[in-house]
Design an enzyme around this catalytic site. Structure first.
Site, PDB file in Angstrom:
ATOM      1  N   CYS A  80       1.329  -1.093   0.424  1.00 43.92           N
ATOM      2  CA  CYS A  80      -0.101  -0.061  -0.043  1.00 43.92           C
ATOM      3  C   CYS A  80       0.195   0.855  -0.028  1.00 43.92           C
ATOM      4  CB  CYS A  80      -1.186  -0.077   1.338  1.00 43.92           C
ATOM      5  SG  CYS A  80      -0.049  -0.056   3.010  1.00 43.92           S
ATOM      6  N   LEU A  91       0.437   0.373   9.163  1.00 40.54           N
ATOM      7  CA  LEU A  91       0.768   1.944   8.441  1.00 40.54           C
ATOM      8  C   LEU A  91      -0.226   2.600   8.283  1.00 40.54           C
ATOM      9  CD1 LEU A  91       2.971   1.140   5.799  1.00 40.54           C
ATOM     10  CD2 LEU A  91       3.379   0.703   8.204  1.00 40.54           C
TER      11      LEU A  91
END
Length: 545
Positions: free
Chosen positions: A250, A419
């Site tokens: 990502c 994250l």
């Protein structure tokens, strides 16, 4: 049949979360030494199987490539456990004698872990290790398209944990994972916290479950290449990051943004790195292939090799092509390739100057990557810091490939597969999530002062000042000070107060004009001041009107 499968999944969730909860009742009493021994044994078992699990993930999902998934596995079974060594998570975490505080780690209980199809084995290793490091049990819900490799990973970790003395049942994996079953897992009364990785729908469900949840937003990572950068190094690293596992991470690079003055050099260096530069027709075909009419990513294109993507779009590229690059003219829905692509396709934006580059990077993040990650290649620290301050991203990486930098391989951020994107992306944290996020901290606080010592104001209500304000100290008030204060107030209301006065120099005096409005106001203000001072001197509490 679908309803029966959902019922089976829900029942399995209820059974396995109860098993994990009962095991956790024992595990929660383990010492830090016992916990660490279990984590080390699991990590060693995962390292021994890292290559095989990477190959299983590619074979089952069809996403990415085994060599890079192997590196992802190593991030979580080699680098992550080394970073966690010595980290206190259970029992007494630290003592602060000067503050008379003792901090005690309290596990959250059962972690409900929802896994993706793009990183199934590495995420299973990561979530299991940080959960048990924090003194918790874990129940894992695999993605249906990655069930086999995920459950194989969990079995390896579980057997190693048992060998190291973990209680039976502390790690569970759902065999019949459905959407209804996953929702039941996230909402179960035994669930302490949710670690969710997946699409926006899954993340929204996690945050709507009524349980504490760690989920992350999408990434649309801009890469600003400054004119001061080492262009050879920058382009090589960008291609390395973008091609990593065919763009499934990502935090993978999504766009190069640079000034037009260095366009030709960047294009030449991209070609040297075996990047394919698409023409207008190929660019349009890729946009239609990658992005669906409702503006989501075509799942058939996720994590595919460049040559395969090109064939799917109707053209050919050399078999050794590293990435496909498309120069586009802006950001937004009219430019489909300006969004996150989850594949080795990189958009290129060339603009007039540094300020325009900042604006474009900001727009890319706002379009689909708020809070996630941004990158800059620069040797100018002032420009680097300006970029870092300006970008709405919680990880701003400098001179490093984005996937490796954001996950802590090439930087000192905490090694992580989750994250956080912060409040701007509706996330609970902006951190790289680790075991420190899966514990609560209890504080043993000793008395250090009396209430009277804590406040500067008197605690007796009868001795407290009354009204909106009180004099700073008793004593005479200077008349000129009060007059000046009144005049400042009247001036703030647009009322002039200065009265005409005689000449202060030796010049000839002129006849006084008729009293002006300002003079009348000044006389009234002066009278009010005199009456106020007189009443204060006599102790009167009456009004001043």
């Amino acid at each position: 049949m679908l309803a029966d499968k959902d019922l089976l999944s829900i029942q399995e969730v209820r059974t396995k979360i109860e098993l994990a909860y009962q095991a956790w009742q024992k595990y929660r009493m383990y010492s830090q030494e016992q916990v660490d021994a279990i984590v080390e044994r699991m990590a060693a078992a995962a390292r021994a199987n890292a290559r095989r699990l990477a190959e299983m993930a590619v074979e089952e999902t069809g996403y990415g490539n085994a060599k890079d998934k192997y590196i992802k596995n190593l991030l979580n079974c080699d680098w992550l456990p080394r970073r966690m060594r010595g980290m206190k998570t259970v029992g007494i975490l630290r003592e602060l004698p000067e503050e008379r505080l003792v901090e005690i780690g309290v596990p959250v209980g059962i972690v409900a872990a929802v896994l993706p199809t793009t990183n199934p084995t590495s995420t299973a290793i990561y979530k299991t290790l940080i959960s048990l490091k924090a003194g918790n049990g874990i129940v894992i819900s695999p993605h249906p398209r990655a069930h086999k490799c995920t459950c194989a990973t969990v079995t390896i970790l579980y057997n190693a944990a048992l060998e190291a003395g973990a209680p039976e049942g502390i790690i569970q994996c759902i065999d019949t994972a459905t959407l209804e079953g996953t929702n039941a897992l996230m909402r179960h009364e035994r669930t302490g916290v949710i670690l969710a990785t997946g699409g926006s729908g899954m993340i929204k469900a996690a945050y709507s479950s009524g349980k504490p949840a760690f989920g992350v937003g999408p990434g649309n990572v801009p890469v600003l290449v400054d004119t001061s950068a080492d262009l050879n190094e920058a382009v090589a690293k960008i291609v390395t990051g973008k091609s990593f596992d065919y763009g499934t991470v990502c935090s993978s690079e999504q766009a190069i943004v640079a000034e037009t003055s260095i366009r030709d050099r960047i294009l030449g260096l991209l070609k040297e790195q075996k990047a394919f530069l698409a023409n207008d027709a190929q660019k349009e075909a890729l946009g239609k292939l990658l992005v669906t009419p409702n503006f989501t990513i075509n799942p058939q294109c996720v994590g595919q090799a460049p040559a395969k993507l090109a064939r799917m779009a109707g053209f050919e590229v050399p078999p050794d092509t590293s990435i496909i690059c498309c120069e586009i003219g802006g950001v937004g829905k009219q430019y489909p390739l300006s969004m996150e692509k989850l594949s080795p396709v990189l958009s290129l934006h060339f603009v007039k100057d540094f300020n325009a580059a900042l604006d474009t990077c900001f727009a890319l993040l706002k379009f689909g990557g708020l809070g996630h990650t941004a990158v800059i290649y620069s040797k100018n620290d002032a420009s680097t810091r300006e970029y870092g301050m300006r970008m709405p991203a919680m990880r701003v990486l400098v001179n490093t490939p984005a996937p490796q930098g954001s996950t802590g391989i090439t930087t000192n951020v905490f090694p992580s597969m989750t994250l956080g994107c912060g409040a701007m992306a509706n996330n609970i944290t902006s951190d790289n999530v680790g075991p420190q996020h899966l514990i609560n901290i209890k504080r043993l606080a000793y008395v250090v002062r009396t209430p009277e010592e804590a406040f500067e104001m008197p605690l007796d209500i009868n001795k407290a000042p009354y009204g909106p304000s009180a004099p700073a100290a008793a004593g005479p008030i200077d008349r000129d000070t009060v007059v000046a204060a009144v005049e400042r107030y009247l001036a703030s209301r647009g009322i002039a107060t200065a009265a005409p006065s005689g000449p202060s120099c030796g010049c000839e005096s002129k006849p006084a004009p008729a009293p002006a409005k300002s003079s009348v106001v000044a006389n009234v203000a002066s009278d009010v001041v005199d009456r106020f001072l007189a009443k204060r001197a006599t102790g009167s509490q009456g009004g001043y009107g």
